[in-house]
Design a protein around this motif. Sequence first.
Motif, mmCIF file in Angstrom:
data_model
loop_
_atom_site.group_PDB
_atom_site.id
_atom_site.type_symbol
_atom_site.label_atom_id
_atom_site.label_comp_id
_atom_site.label_asym_id
_atom_site.label_seq_id
_atom_site.Cartn_x
_atom_site.Cartn_y
_atom_site.Cartn_z
ATOM 1 N N ALA A 1 -9.004 16.021 -122.810
ATOM 2 C CA ALA A 1 -10.214 15.195 -122.789
ATOM 3 C C ALA A 1 -11.435 16.016 -123.198
ATOM 4 O O ALA A 1 -12.263 15.561 -123.999
ATOM 5 C CB ALA A 1 -10.413 14.597 -121.403
ATOM 6 N N LEU A 2 -11.558 17.231 -122.664
ATOM 7 C CA LEU A 2 -12.697 18.089 -123.016
ATOM 8 C C LEU A 2 -12.665 18.451 -124.495
ATOM 9 O O LEU A 2 -13.708 18.482 -125.165
ATOM 10 C CB LEU A 2 -12.687 19.350 -122.158
ATOM 11 N N PHE A 3 -11.451 18.732 -125.007
ATOM 12 C CA PHE A 3 -11.345 19.023 -126.439
ATOM 13 C C PHE A 3 -11.778 17.821 -127.262
ATOM 14 O O PHE A 3 -12.531 17.948 -128.230
ATOM 15 C CB PHE A 3 -9.915 19.404 -126.815
ATOM 16 N N PHE A 4 -11.303 16.627 -126.854
ATOM 17 C CA PHE A 4 -11.670 15.416 -127.591
ATOM 18 C C PHE A 4 -13.177 15.205 -127.593
ATOM 19 O O PHE A 4 -13.782 14.941 -128.638
ATOM 20 C CB PHE A 4 -10.983 14.198 -126.983
ATOM 21 N N TRP A 5 -13.788 15.319 -126.418
ATOM 22 C CA TRP A 5 -15.238 15.096 -126.342
ATOM 23 C C TRP A 5 -16.000 16.111 -127.184
ATOM 24 O O TRP A 5 -16.956 15.773 -127.870
ATOM 25 C CB TRP A 5 -15.695 15.155 -124.877
ATOM 26 N N GLY A 6 -15.555 17.380 -127.129
ATOM 27 C CA GLY A 6 -16.211 18.395 -127.947
ATOM 28 C C GLY A 6 -16.086 18.102 -129.428
ATOM 29 O O GLY A 6 -17.067 18.152 -130.182
ATOM 30 N N PHE A 7 -14.868 17.769 -129.857
ATOM 31 C CA PHE A 7 -14.628 17.504 -131.272
ATOM 32 C C PHE A 7 -15.342 16.228 -131.710
ATOM 33 O O PHE A 7 -15.873 16.151 -132.829
ATOM 34 C CB PHE A 7 -13.121 17.374 -131.521
ATOM 35 N N PHE A 8 -15.368 15.232 -130.828
ATOM 36 C CA PHE A 8 -16.022 13.968 -131.153
ATOM 37 C C PHE A 8 -17.530 14.164 -131.327
ATOM 38 O O PHE A 8 -18.144 13.589 -132.239
ATOM 39 C CB PHE A 8 -15.737 12.940 -130.062
ATOM 40 N N ILE A 9 -18.119 14.992 -130.469
ATOM 41 C CA ILE A 9 -19.560 15.278 -130.601
ATOM 42 C C ILE A 9 -19.832 16.002 -131.910
ATOM 43 O O ILE A 9 -20.812 15.718 -132.606
ATOM 44 C CB ILE A 9 -20.049 16.098 -129.392
ATOM 45 N N LEU A 10 -18.963 16.934 -132.287
ATOM 46 C CA LEU A 10 -19.124 17.620 -133.578
ATOM 47 C C LEU A 10 -19.012 16.628 -134.728
ATOM 48 O O LEU A 10 -19.757 16.725 -135.720
ATOM 49 C CB LEU A 10 -18.056 18.706 -133.721
ATOM 50 N N PHE A 11 -18.091 15.680 -134.608
ATOM 51 C CA PHE A 11 -17.934 14.655 -135.648
ATOM 52 C C PHE A 11 -19.199 13.807 -135.769
ATOM 53 O O PHE A 11 -19.682 13.548 -136.878
ATOM 54 C CB PHE A 11 -16.729 13.778 -135.321
ATOM 55 N N LEU A 12 -19.736 13.388 -134.612
ATOM 56 C CA LEU A 12 -20.974 12.604 -134.644
ATOM 57 C C LEU A 12 -22.122 13.420 -135.239
ATOM 58 O O LEU A 12 -22.939 12.898 -136.020
ATOM 59 C CB LEU A 12 -21.345 12.149 -133.223
ATOM 60 N N GLY A 13 -22.190 14.706 -134.869
ATOM 61 C CA GLY A 13 -23.232 15.570 -135.418
ATOM 62 C C GLY A 13 -23.125 15.694 -136.924
ATOM 63 O O GLY A 13 -24.136 15.646 -137.641
ATOM 64 N N THR A 14 -21.907 15.838 -137.424
ATOM 65 C CA THR A 14 -21.686 15.932 -138.874
ATOM 66 C C THR A 14 -22.107 14.637 -139.567
ATOM 67 O O THR A 14 -22.718 14.665 -140.647
ATOM 68 C CB THR A 14 -20.204 16.229 -139.154
ATOM 69 N N CYS A 15 -21.798 13.497 -138.934
ATOM 70 C CA CYS A 15 -22.199 12.200 -139.500
ATOM 71 C C CYS A 15 -23.727 12.090 -139.591
ATOM 72 O O CYS A 15 -24.260 11.587 -140.584
ATOM 73 C CB CYS A 15 -21.637 11.055 -138.655
ATOM 74 N N LEU A 16 -24.432 12.566 -138.558
ATOM 75 C CA LEU A 16 -25.892 12.514 -138.573
ATOM 76 C C LEU A 16 -26.459 13.406 -139.674
ATOM 77 O O LEU A 16 -27.440 13.048 -140.341
ATOM 78 C CB LEU A 16 -26.452 12.939 -137.215
ATOM 79 N N ILE A 17 -25.831 14.552 -139.868
ATOM 80 C CA ILE A 17 -26.287 15.463 -140.940
ATOM 81 C C ILE A 17 -26.137 14.802 -142.305
ATOM 82 O O ILE A 17 -27.064 14.821 -143.131
ATOM 83 C CB ILE A 17 -25.500 16.790 -140.871
ATOM 84 N N PHE A 18 -24.964 14.209 -142.550
ATOM 85 C CA PHE A 18 -24.755 13.528 -143.827
ATOM 86 C C PHE A 18 -25.673 12.316 -143.972
ATOM 87 O O PHE A 18 -26.162 12.026 -145.067
ATOM 88 C CB PHE A 18 -23.295 13.096 -143.969
ATOM 89 N N LEU A 19 -25.909 11.612 -142.879
ATOM 90 C CA LEU A 19 -26.783 10.436 -142.919
ATOM 91 C C LEU A 19 -28.185 10.814 -143.362
ATOM 92 O O LEU A 19 -28.786 10.141 -144.211
ATOM 93 C CB LEU A 19 -26.826 9.770 -141.538
ATOM 94 N N GLN A 20 -28.710 11.910 -142.822
ATOM 95 C CA GLN A 20 -30.054 12.323 -143.223
ATOM 96 C C GLN A 20 -30.073 12.897 -144.629
ATOM 97 O O GLN A 20 -30.870 12.474 -145.468
ATOM 98 C CB GLN A 20 -30.599 13.370 -142.245
#
Length: 660
Positions: free
Chosen positions: A83-102
Motif C-alpha cells: 500500500a505504501l509503495f502504491f501511494w508513493g508511486f501514485f503520487i509520483l504519477f500524479l506529480g508527473t501528470c501535473l508537470i506535463f499539464l503545465q
Amino acid sequence: MEYTREIYWNVGHGAITLIPMYLLSLTAIGVLVYAFLQRSKIYKQGQTLNRTDQLPLRITTMIKNVLLQSKVLNVRGPGAAHALFFWGFFILFLGTCLIFLQADFTDLFFGIKFLKGSFYLFFSLILDIAGLIAIIMLIGLLIRRYIVRPAGLENKKDDFIMHGLLLLILISGFLIEGARIAVTEIGTPLAAWSPVGLWVAKALYGMGEPAVRVLHSNLWWLHLFMVVIFIAIIPFTKLRHIFTTSANYLLTDLGPKGRVPTLDMEDEEAESFGAAQITDMSWKDIFDADACTSCKRCQDRCPAWATDKPLSPMKLVQQLGDVASQNPTANLAETITKDVLWACTTCRACQEICPADIEHVNKIIDMRRNLVLMEGEFPGEEVTTAMENTEVNGNPFGLAFASRGDWAAGLPVVTLEENRDVDVLYFVGCYASFDKRNQTIAKAFIQLCDAAGVKVGILGKEEKCCGEPMRKMGNEYLYQMQASDNIEQFKNYGVTQIVTTCPHCFNTLNKDYRDLGLDLNVTHYTEFLANLLQQGQLKIQSQPFDCTYHDSCYLGRYNDIYQAPRTLLQAAGATLTEMAKSGAESFCCSAGGGRILADENIGTRISEKRAQMAADTGAPTLISNCPFCLTMFEDGIKGAELDGQLQSKDLAEILVERLA
C-alpha cells in the motif's frame, strides 16, 4: 525570487525533445491497449455475465479499494508495504501528470504556470518523500520475495524484470533530480524542499557542471526509455494486475455474499451442466486469472492447503488462466485434478482475504457440478450413499423421514400439521433431527424459546434436508428437489419467520432459496436469542466459566455474524480466550462444501488442527454454533488425543444451563 524551476532543463522544450518523447509514449500506450484488446478475446471465451448493474456503487467500490488500498491492507506486513509503495508511486504519477499539464498545455498555449510559489515547494517536498517511500517499500518487497522467500511464494522471471525495472525508474528519477539541483539549486533555499534530490546533488556536485549536464541528459532519456518499456510490457507480465485488479473491484459480485447461481435444470436446450471446459465458465472466471497477483494470501488461509491437501486456490485460478490462453478445449477436472476439486470446504477464507476480489468458490462448485451431474462422480462411495439416502428419505443418514420429529417428544413444541399458530418455524436440519449428540442442541433451543415465551413450530416428518451439502458437492438437481419440497411446505402453512440452529441451513434458506421463490425472514438462532436477551424476554444467569469460541464459516465469513454469539457468551458469564485464528480469519472445521458427507483421506485432518488451536488457548471448552462444527470437533478432539483437556459444546447448551 519566485519558487519554481525550468521543467525541461538541459534537454530542451523544442521539437527535438517533444516529438520523440511523445512518439515513444504513444507507441507504448498503443502497445498496451492493443495487448489488452487481444487478451479480451481470451475473456470472451467465457459465458455472458452481467457485472455492470448498480454502476455508481461499483465505481465507488473501485475507487475506495484502489485509492485506499482497503483490500491490500487486510494483511499486515507485506500488505502495508504494498500500500505504501502504491501511494508513493501514485503520487509520483500524479506529480508527473501535473508537470506535463503545465509544460505542454497550460504554459505552452495559455502562458499559465501553477507549479510555483508555496505550492511548488510543497509539491517538491511531497514528491521527494513519496519517491523515497516507494523505493524503500519496493526494496523491502524485493528482499521478502528473493531473500526471505516465504513458503509458497512463487518467483518467475517477469517478477524480477518488472520489480527491477520499477526500482531503476525510481532511482534514475532521483539521479536526474540530483543532477539538476547540483547545477541550478545548490546554495538556494529551494534545494532544501527536495531533501533526497539535494542529498544526491551533493554527491554529484564534485563532478563539475559539464559532466553533470551530460549525466543528466543521458539519464533523462534512459529514464524515459525505461518508463516506455515498462508501460509497453505490462500486459505481458503479472503486473497487468495494475489494470485488471482495479477493474475487478468494479466487476465485483455485489451479493448477497456467498450466493451460488441457480441452474435451470428444466432447460431442454442445455447440452450439459456445470463447467467441463473453460468455455462453460463465465468471462469473469477467466478474467480473475489476470487479476490474480500471486500473493498467495488465499493459499495461506486455505484449510485444505494447510493440512497437506493438493488444493491451492491461487494455483487453481492460475491454471484456469493457463487453460483459457493455451488450451481452451482441455477438460478442467482432469487438468486441475479431481482431488483438488473435492478438497475444498467452501469456507470462503480465500475470497475474504483476496486483495483482487477473485471469486474462487463458485468456480470449484461449477466444476463439481459437471462431475456430478454429467459424469455421476463423487469423491467416495460414502458420498454416493448419502446422496441416495437424501433422495429417498430426505436426509443423508437414510433414516425414516417419519421419525424426523421424534426428538421433540415431550417438549413445548408442535408440528405445523397439528397447529400452525406459532411465532416461528424452527427449521431443525438433518443433524439436529437424527444425530443424538446434536439433538441436545435442538432440545436446548426449544427450552430457551419456551423460557422466553416464544411459541415454536416444526415441520417434523414434512421437513427435508435443506440440500446445502448436496449442492456444494455439485448435485444441483438433488438440492433443487429438496428445496422445492421445503418451500412448498413453508407456503402451505403460511410461514412468516424461520429460525435455524444450523448456519448452513440458515445461509441456504436465507439466500439460495430466494432464487426458487422463497421470500421469508430467516434468522440464525444466535441472533434470534441475542435479540430476545436484549428485549428482556430471555433471562440468562451469569455463571463464570472459561472457553474459546469457534466462528463457523457459514455464520461468520458468509453472513458477518460475529458479535451476537459473543454477546450471548458474555451474558452467560464466559471468560473468552480467542484462538489465533478467529473472526473473519477463523479456521474451518472441515465440514463445509459437502465434506461433512465425505471421508478425509488426504493429508492431516482439518478438525484435528482446529481442535489443537482451541487447546492451545488453555480454555477447557470449545464453543460452536453449528451442528457440522460440533460433529467435527467431537472427532477432532479424539483424533488429536485431547480428551480430558478439551470438550466441545454448542452455545445453546451453555445458555440452557443458565436459564433463570
